[in-house]
Design a protein around this motif. Structure first.
Motif, PDB file in Angstrom:
ATOM      1  N   SER A   1      -3.049   6.208   9.503  1.00 23.77           N
ATOM      2  CA  SER A   1      -3.942   6.743   8.926  1.00 23.77           C
ATOM      3  C   SER A   1      -4.898   7.413   9.524  1.00 23.77           C
ATOM      4  O   SER A   1      -5.718   6.679   9.964  1.00 23.77           O
ATOM      5  CB  SER A   1      -4.536   6.261   7.415  1.00 23.77           C
TER       6      SER A   1
ATOM      7  N   THR B   1       0.161   6.847   0.874  1.00 26.84           N
ATOM      8  CA  THR B   1      -1.281   8.247   0.762  1.00 26.84           C
ATOM      9  C   THR B   1      -2.562   7.116   1.402  1.00 26.84           C
ATOM     10  O   THR B   1      -2.815   7.054   1.188  1.00 26.84           O
ATOM     11  CB  THR B   1      -1.147   8.643   0.037  1.00 26.84           C
ATOM     12  N   SER B   2      -1.443   5.734   1.567  1.00 23.05           N
ATOM     13  CA  SER B   2      -2.988   4.730   1.378  1.00 23.05           C
ATOM     14  C   SER B   2      -3.606   4.855   2.470  1.00 23.05           C
ATOM     15  O   SER B   2      -3.372   4.989   3.787  1.00 23.05           O
ATOM     16  CB  SER B   2      -3.098   3.352   1.362  1.00 23.05           C
TER      17      SER B   2
ATOM     18  N   GLU C   1     -10.793   3.068  -1.813  1.00 20.22           N
ATOM     19  CA  GLU C   1      -9.296   3.374  -2.235  1.00 20.22           C
ATOM     20  C   GLU C   1      -9.645   1.806  -2.964  1.00 20.22           C
ATOM     21  O   GLU C   1      -8.868   1.109  -3.885  1.00 20.22           O
ATOM     22  CB  GLU C   1      -8.981   3.056  -0.980  1.00 20.22           C
TER      23      GLU C   1
ATOM     24  N   HIS D   1     -11.133  -5.010   6.284  1.00 22.46           N
ATOM     25  CA  HIS D   1     -10.628  -4.849   5.097  1.00 22.46           C
ATOM     26  C   HIS D   1     -10.626  -5.898   4.107  1.00 22.46           C
ATOM     27  O   HIS D   1     -11.457  -5.610   2.651  1.00 22.46           O
ATOM     28  CB  HIS D   1      -9.170  -4.984   5.020  1.00 22.46           C
TER      29      HIS D   1
ATOM     30  N   PRO E   1       0.902  -1.223   0.279  1.00 24.55           N
ATOM     31  CA  PRO E   1      -0.053   0.522   0.242  1.00 24.55           C
ATOM     32  C   PRO E   1       0.445   1.066  -0.198  1.00 24.55           C
ATOM     33  O   PRO E   1       1.702   1.374   0.623  1.00 24.55           O
ATOM     34  CB  PRO E   1      -0.734  -0.521   1.245  1.00 24.55           C
TER      35      PRO E   1
ATOM     36  N   LEU F   1     -12.971   3.764   2.630  1.00 28.05           N
ATOM     37  CA  LEU F   1     -11.634   2.795   2.449  1.00 28.05           C
ATOM     38  C   LEU F   1     -11.825   1.828   0.760  1.00 28.05           C
ATOM     39  O   LEU F   1     -11.151   1.643   0.506  1.00 28.05           O
ATOM     40  CB  LEU F   1     -11.556   1.921   3.561  1.00 28.05           C
TER      41      LEU F   1
ATOM     42  N   GLN G   1      -7.770   0.136  -6.957  1.00 30.19           N
ATOM     43  CA  GLN G   1      -6.990  -0.695  -6.875  1.00 30.19           C
ATOM     44  C   GLN G   1      -7.685  -1.666  -7.586  1.00 30.19           C
ATOM     45  O   GLN G   1      -7.187  -2.521  -8.425  1.00 30.19           O
ATOM     46  CB  GLN G   1      -6.921  -1.718  -5.095  1.00 30.19           C
TER      47      GLN G   1
END
Length: 294
Positions: A28, A21-22, A101, A55, A18, A98, A105
């Motif tokens: 984070s 900046t993830s 993102e 996640h 990751p 999240l 991906q």
């Protein structure tokens, strides 16, 4: 078009890290907010897999055959909107950050990076839940139970040969149904195994092998060795077929089967590891809560 599979290192570390900046890296604001709620706050009362499981859950949502609407998976994680308390709205924003993102991906970059710290240990048997990879796998399983999964639905549905050819499957698997079944079963085993050691032990003990513990160790070693390849295939197929009906020859039946919500992830309902209410004596996730039976 999916990318060619990227080989993993010998110790099976993910080839994809990751970025700094993830939202999935330590420190984070997004990760800290999710950890605070699901590991130490109110979410810990109904969620048992921590941040890594969240996640994995969102990877499962983003790679479902038909993407559920945002409100559906938020309600699955947090409860219906009218049941939420004020702080949950801030958690919902962190979850959406999240998810966005992860979705990018998978469907734009064609790769997925596991959260920082979600790594395999040296002992394959040490990676079962509640270890980081086991927690991630448990979250992925919760999403599959709620919304389905592209690999599961490849097993459940007649597949369009033309659509499958575009999926750029690895060369070692041919075009026959047996090869496809072997590929899907291997990938599902790699991604699912570490989510529940008790369930894995039960399976190996029930098939009548001479040494269930040794066989379980071998299965865990194979799952660890090929985990990132399996994840890469899941992402590749998900990228190619995001919300695409042409993967299935019978799109109407596929959509009917994929209606959500399925079994909620929140444990206020029948738990996935609790006895099935039908009275069979099996765990709910392996009986009426198994999407393969729907």
């Amino acid at each position: 078009m999916t990318q060619d599979p990227t080989p993993c290192t010998e110790d099976n570390e993910s080839p994809f890290e990751p970025p700094a900046t993830s939202a999935a890296v330590h420190g984070s604001p997004t990760r800290e907010a999710i950890e605070a709620f699901f590991e130490h706050g109110g979410g810990a009362a109904f969620w048992d897999a921590g941040f890594y499981g969240i996640h994995g859950y969102l990877v499962g949502v983003a790679s479902a055959t038909s993407w559920p609407p945002q409100q559906a998976w938020l309600d699955d994680l947090l409860g219906a909107s009218e049941e939420r308390h004020d702080s949950a709205e801030a958690i919902a924003k962190a979850l959406v950050t999240l998810y966005d993102e992860i979705h990018e991906q998978i469907h734009v970059e064609g790769v997925i990076a596991l959260p920082q710290g979600c790594e395999f240990g040296d002992d394959p048997l040490g990676n079962f839940y509640p270890a980081p990879v086991g927690s991630w796998a448990r979250g992925l399983g919760y999403a599959r139970e709620a919304f389905g999964n592209i690999l599961w639905d490849l097993m459940l549905s007649p597949v369009s040969a033309e659509a499958l050819e575009e999926a750029s499957l690895p060369d070692e698997f041919g075009d026959g149904d047996e090869d496809l079944d072997a590929l899907i079963n291997m990938n599902m085993m790699c991604l699912d195994l570490f989510s529940d050691r008790a369930e894995a032990e039960f399976i190996w003990a029930s098939v009548g092998v001479d040494d269930p513990e040794r066989e379980l160790h071998n299965a865990a070693r194979i799952a660890q060795q090929h985990f990132h390849d399996a994840l890469h295939l899941l992402v590749g197929i998900g990228q190619t077929y995001g919300e695409a009906d042409d993967l299935f020859e019978d799109a109407d039946n596929s959509k009917a089967r994929l209606s959500w919500p399925r079994q909620p992830a929140r444990s206020s309902k029948v738990g996935r590891n609790e006895p099935c209410p039908c009275g069979s004596g099996r765990k709910h996730k392996r009986c009426c809560g198994d999407p393969r039976d729907k």
